[in-house]
Write a protein that holds these residues in place. Structure first.
Motif, PDB file in Angstrom:
ATOM      1  N   PRO A  48     -41.805  12.905 -11.355  1.00 21.21           N
ATOM      2  CA  PRO A  48     -41.241  12.950 -12.713  1.00 21.21           C
ATOM      3  C   PRO A  48     -40.480  11.670 -13.052  1.00 21.21           C
ATOM      4  CG  PRO A  48     -40.877  15.035 -11.590  1.00 21.21           C
ATOM      5  CD  PRO A  48     -41.427  14.090 -10.557  1.00 21.21           C
ATOM      6  N   LEU A  49     -40.642  11.233 -14.277  1.00 23.84           N
ATOM      7  CA  LEU A  49     -39.991  10.005 -14.710  1.00 23.84           C
ATOM      8  C   LEU A  49     -38.490  10.181 -14.917  1.00 23.84           C
ATOM      9  CD1 LEU A  49     -42.621   8.760 -17.332  1.00 23.84           C
ATOM     10  CD2 LEU A  49     -42.247   7.858 -15.027  1.00 23.84           C
ATOM     11  N   LEU A  50     -38.065  11.391 -15.241  1.00 22.99           N
ATOM     12  CA  LEU A  50     -36.663  11.631 -15.539  1.00 22.99           C
ATOM     13  C   LEU A  50     -35.974  12.365 -14.394  1.00 22.99           C
ATOM     14  CD1 LEU A  50     -36.857  12.838 -19.256  1.00 22.99           C
ATOM     15  CD2 LEU A  50     -36.366  10.531 -18.409  1.00 22.99           C
ATOM     16  N   PRO A  51     -34.696  12.110 -14.197  1.00 24.76           N
ATOM     17  CA  PRO A  51     -33.929  12.884 -13.216  1.00 24.76           C
ATOM     18  C   PRO A  51     -33.684  14.293 -13.725  1.00 24.76           C
ATOM     19  CG  PRO A  51     -32.463  11.448 -14.453  1.00 24.76           C
ATOM     20  CD  PRO A  51     -33.870  11.099 -14.891  1.00 24.76           C
ATOM     21  N   ARG A  52     -33.113  15.141 -12.903  1.00 19.60           N
ATOM     22  CA  ARG A  52     -32.788  16.502 -13.329  1.00 19.60           C
ATOM     23  C   ARG A  52     -31.865  16.458 -14.541  1.00 19.60           C
ATOM     24  NH1 ARG A  52     -33.602  20.710  -9.715  1.00 19.60           N
ATOM     25  NH2 ARG A  52     -31.825  21.819 -10.615  1.00 19.60           N
ATOM     26  N   MET A  53     -32.077  17.375 -15.449  1.00 16.48           N
ATOM     27  CA  MET A  53     -31.261  17.424 -16.654  1.00 16.48           C
ATOM     28  C   MET A  53     -29.803  17.716 -16.294  1.00 16.48           C
ATOM     29  SD  MET A  53     -31.763  19.816 -20.069  1.00 16.48           S
ATOM     30  CE  MET A  53     -33.196  18.917 -20.676  1.00 16.48           C
ATOM     31  N   GLY A 113     -23.673   6.312 -25.906  1.00 11.27           N
ATOM     32  CA  GLY A 113     -24.313   6.878 -24.729  1.00 11.27           C
ATOM     33  C   GLY A 113     -25.291   7.978 -25.081  1.00 11.27           C
ATOM     34  N   ALA A 114     -25.954   7.829 -26.216  1.00 12.79           N
ATOM     35  CA  ALA A 114     -26.933   8.837 -26.646  1.00 12.79           C
ATOM     36  C   ALA A 114     -28.096   8.919 -25.678  1.00 12.79           C
ATOM     37  CB  ALA A 114     -27.437   8.515 -28.052  1.00 12.79           C
ATOM     38  N   PHE A 115     -28.523   7.770 -25.140  1.00 16.21           N
ATOM     39  CA  PHE A 115     -29.662   7.749 -24.220  1.00 16.21           C
ATOM     40  C   PHE A 115     -29.207   8.150 -22.821  1.00 16.21           C
ATOM     41  CE2 PHE A 115     -31.200   4.292 -27.222  1.00 16.21           C
ATOM     42  CZ  PHE A 115     -32.069   5.139 -27.890  1.00 16.21           C
ATOM     43  N   ARG A 116     -29.661   9.313 -22.381  1.00 13.03           N
ATOM     44  CA  ARG A 116     -29.336   9.752 -21.011  1.00 13.03           C
ATOM     45  C   ARG A 116     -30.138   8.951 -19.996  1.00 13.03           C
ATOM     46  NH1 ARG A 116     -27.140  12.452 -25.271  1.00 13.03           N
ATOM     47  NH2 ARG A 116     -26.584  14.608 -24.787  1.00 13.03           N
ATOM     48  N   SER A 117     -31.338   8.534 -20.390  1.00 14.70           N
ATOM     49  CA  SER A 117     -32.202   7.742 -19.513  1.00 14.70           C
ATOM     50  C   SER A 117     -32.946   6.728 -20.363  1.00 14.70           C
ATOM     51  CB  SER A 117     -33.218   8.637 -18.781  1.00 14.70           C
ATOM     52  OG  SER A 117     -32.580   9.605 -17.978  1.00 14.70           O
ATOM     53  N   ARG A 118     -33.450   5.692 -19.690  1.00 13.62           N
ATOM     54  CA  ARG A 118     -34.249   4.671 -20.358  1.00 13.62           C
ATOM     55  C   ARG A 118     -35.529   4.442 -19.563  1.00 13.62           C
ATOM     56  NH1 ARG A 118     -29.518   0.044 -21.295  1.00 13.62           N
ATOM     57  NH2 ARG A 118     -28.024   1.399 -22.406  1.00 13.62           N
ATOM     58  N   LEU A 119     -36.639   4.434 -20.265  1.00 14.98           N
ATOM     59  CA  LEU A 119     -37.940   4.200 -19.647  1.00 14.98           C
ATOM     60  C   LEU A 119     -38.602   3.013 -20.328  1.00 14.98           C
ATOM     61  CD1 LEU A 119     -39.191   7.904 -19.492  1.00 14.98           C
ATOM     62  CD2 LEU A 119     -38.138   6.584 -17.644  1.00 14.98           C
ATOM     63  N   PHE A 120     -39.261   2.172 -19.523  1.00 12.74           N
ATOM     64  CA  PHE A 120     -39.824   0.925 -20.031  1.00 12.74           C
ATOM     65  C   PHE A 120     -41.328   0.871 -19.759  1.00 12.74           C
ATOM     66  CE2 PHE A 120     -35.406   0.355 -18.698  1.00 12.74           C
ATOM     67  CZ  PHE A 120     -34.833   0.032 -19.922  1.00 12.74           C
ATOM     68  N   ARG A 121     -41.903  -0.313 -19.904  1.00 13.46           N
ATOM     69  CA  ARG A 121     -43.357  -0.453 -19.821  1.00 13.46           C
ATOM     70  C   ARG A 121     -43.943   0.106 -18.543  1.00 13.46           C
ATOM     71  NH1 ARG A 121     -46.069  -6.190 -21.107  1.00 13.46           N
ATOM     72  NH2 ARG A 121     -45.033  -5.689 -23.085  1.00 13.46           N
ATOM     73  N   GLU A 122     -43.246  -0.056 -17.425  1.00 14.12           N
ATOM     74  CA  GLU A 122     -43.813   0.388 -16.164  1.00 14.12           C
ATOM     75  C   GLU A 122     -43.954   1.912 -16.098  1.00 14.12           C
ATOM     76  OE1 GLU A 122     -39.342  -0.321 -15.439  1.00 14.12           O
ATOM     77  OE2 GLU A 122     -40.994  -1.284 -16.538  1.00 14.12           O
ATOM     78  N   SER A 123     -43.283   2.624 -17.006  1.00 10.53           N
ATOM     79  CA  SER A 123     -43.397   4.083 -17.044  1.00 10.53           C
ATOM     80  C   SER A 123     -44.502   4.563 -17.976  1.00 10.53           C
ATOM     81  CB  SER A 123     -42.060   4.699 -17.476  1.00 10.53           C
ATOM     82  OG  SER A 123     -41.047   4.438 -16.520  1.00 10.53           O
ATOM     83  N   CYS A 124     -45.115   3.631 -18.706  1.00 13.17           N
ATOM     84  CA  CYS A 124     -46.257   3.973 -19.555  1.00 13.17           C
ATOM     85  C   CYS A 124     -47.531   4.031 -18.710  1.00 13.17           C
ATOM     86  CB  CYS A 124     -46.454   2.923 -20.654  1.00 13.17           C
ATOM     87  SG  CYS A 124     -45.094   2.791 -21.836  1.00 13.17           S
ATOM     88  N   VAL A 125     -48.559   4.630 -19.261  1.00 16.60           N
ATOM     89  CA  VAL A 125     -49.885   4.556 -18.644  1.00 16.60           C
ATOM     90  C   VAL A 125     -50.756   3.690 -19.545  1.00 16.60           C
ATOM     91  CG1 VAL A 125     -49.735   6.723 -17.403  1.00 16.60           C
ATOM     92  CG2 VAL A 125     -50.571   6.724 -19.736  1.00 16.60           C
ATOM     93  N   PHE A 126     -51.569   2.866 -18.931  1.00 20.53           N
ATOM     94  CA  PHE A 126     -52.409   1.943 -19.691  1.00 20.53           C
ATOM     95  C   PHE A 126     -53.767   2.597 -19.889  1.00 20.53           C
ATOM     96  CE2 PHE A 126     -52.998  -2.046 -21.587  1.00 20.53           C
ATOM     97  CZ  PHE A 126     -54.280  -2.496 -21.334  1.00 20.53           C
ATOM     98  N   GLY A 183     -41.106  15.426 -16.560  1.00 23.85           N
ATOM     99  CA  GLY A 183     -40.412  16.434 -15.769  1.00 23.85           C
ATOM    100  C   GLY A 183     -39.651  17.403 -16.651  1.00 23.85           C
ATOM    101  N   ARG A 184     -40.111  17.582 -17.897  1.00 22.43           N
ATOM    102  CA  ARG A 184     -39.502  18.506 -18.840  1.00 22.43           C
ATOM    103  C   ARG A 184     -40.583  19.450 -19.379  1.00 22.43           C
ATOM    104  NH1 ARG A 184     -35.923  16.413 -16.654  1.00 22.43           N
ATOM    105  NH2 ARG A 184     -34.071  15.347 -17.487  1.00 22.43           N
TER     106      ARG A 184
END
Length: 241
Positions: free
Chosen positions: A58-63, A150-163, A176-177
């Motif tokens: 999962p890309l995100l940690p536990r909520m 601090g609205a963004f709990r997490s940040r995901l960038f290009r490496e988390s995308c699928v091409f 992971g949600r």
């Protein structure tokens, strides 16, 4: 940035165009038709276009406990919240130095009107996640300056995308949600072609300072924050609009 290939007007010089493609999120050629996939199917698309059968971590940690029960809202950056350019802009809200191939370039960033009110309220209502196809060395410092609450709990960038078929796609099944509680806000349909039913599209923004789209969306998301199943709500909104 996506429909025009980058967050700035492309330069005629090949070198500058190469910088844009290397740094900012961009759709390489054209928007592809969505594959026929189940909305809850874990997906990892490899560079050759094949689907991996190995479930991705999962890309995100536990909520966090204080977000328990909240909808997860994935928010795009470029042309959704800001517009960035290598060209000097007199009224830039931020100037971000970014190193590319050993040379430091200044990136001029304009904030979309009402982005402050929008992010503040979204952070109160949802588990917000920044998800951009841009590189982190540009998007991370922009987010540091943009997100004062601090609205963004997490940040995901290009490496988390699928091409997939020339596009950087944000595969929501890898977060992971529960997809029944996931929304994506993005100006590019190609970014969410795997999960179009989870999308709240927004118009691409470049420099129109009279734009009110983010402000107008706040009441919509206040209503959305109270629903149990986002699909029923969004379907109703689409049929009534």
């Amino acid at each position: 940035m996506k429909r025009r290939g980058s967050p700035v007007s492309p330069s005629k010089k090949p070198r500058s165009r190469g910088l844009l493609h290397s740094l900012f999120c961009c759709l390489c050629h054209k928007e592809s038709e969505p594959p026929r996939l189940k909305n809850n199917a874990p997906l990892l698309v490899e560079e050759n276009g094949t689907l991996s059968k190995v479930p991705a971590k999962p890309l995100l940690p536990r909520m966090k406990s204080n977000d328990a029960g909240k909808i997860c809202v994935v928010i795009d950056l470029d042309e959704t919240l800001v517009h960035s350019s290598f060209k000097p802009v007199n009224n830039a809200d931020f100037i971000i130095p970014v190193e590319i191939d050993g040379t430091v370039h200044q990136v001029y960033v304009l904030k979309r009107p009402h982005v402050d009110e929008f992010l503040k309220r979204m952070g109160e209502l949802f588990e917000c996640v920044l998800f951009t196809a841009s590189l982190s060395k540009y998007a991370d410092p922009v987010s540091d300056l943009l997100d004062k609450w601090g609205a963004f709990r997490s940040r995901l960038f290009r490496e988390s995308c699928v091409f997939h078929k020339g596009n950087y796609v944000k595969d929501l099944s890898r977060l992971g949600r529960d997809l029944n509680k996931v929304i994506i806000i993005d100006n590019s349909p190609a970014s969410y072609i795997f999960h179009p039913d989870n999308a709240v599209p927004v118009a691409s923004w470049f420099d129109d300072m009279s734009d009110t789209e983010l402000l107008d969306l706040i009441p919509f998301f206040e209503r959305l924050s109270k629903v149990d199943n986002i699909y029923d709500f969004l379907t109703q909104q689409r049929t009534s609009s």
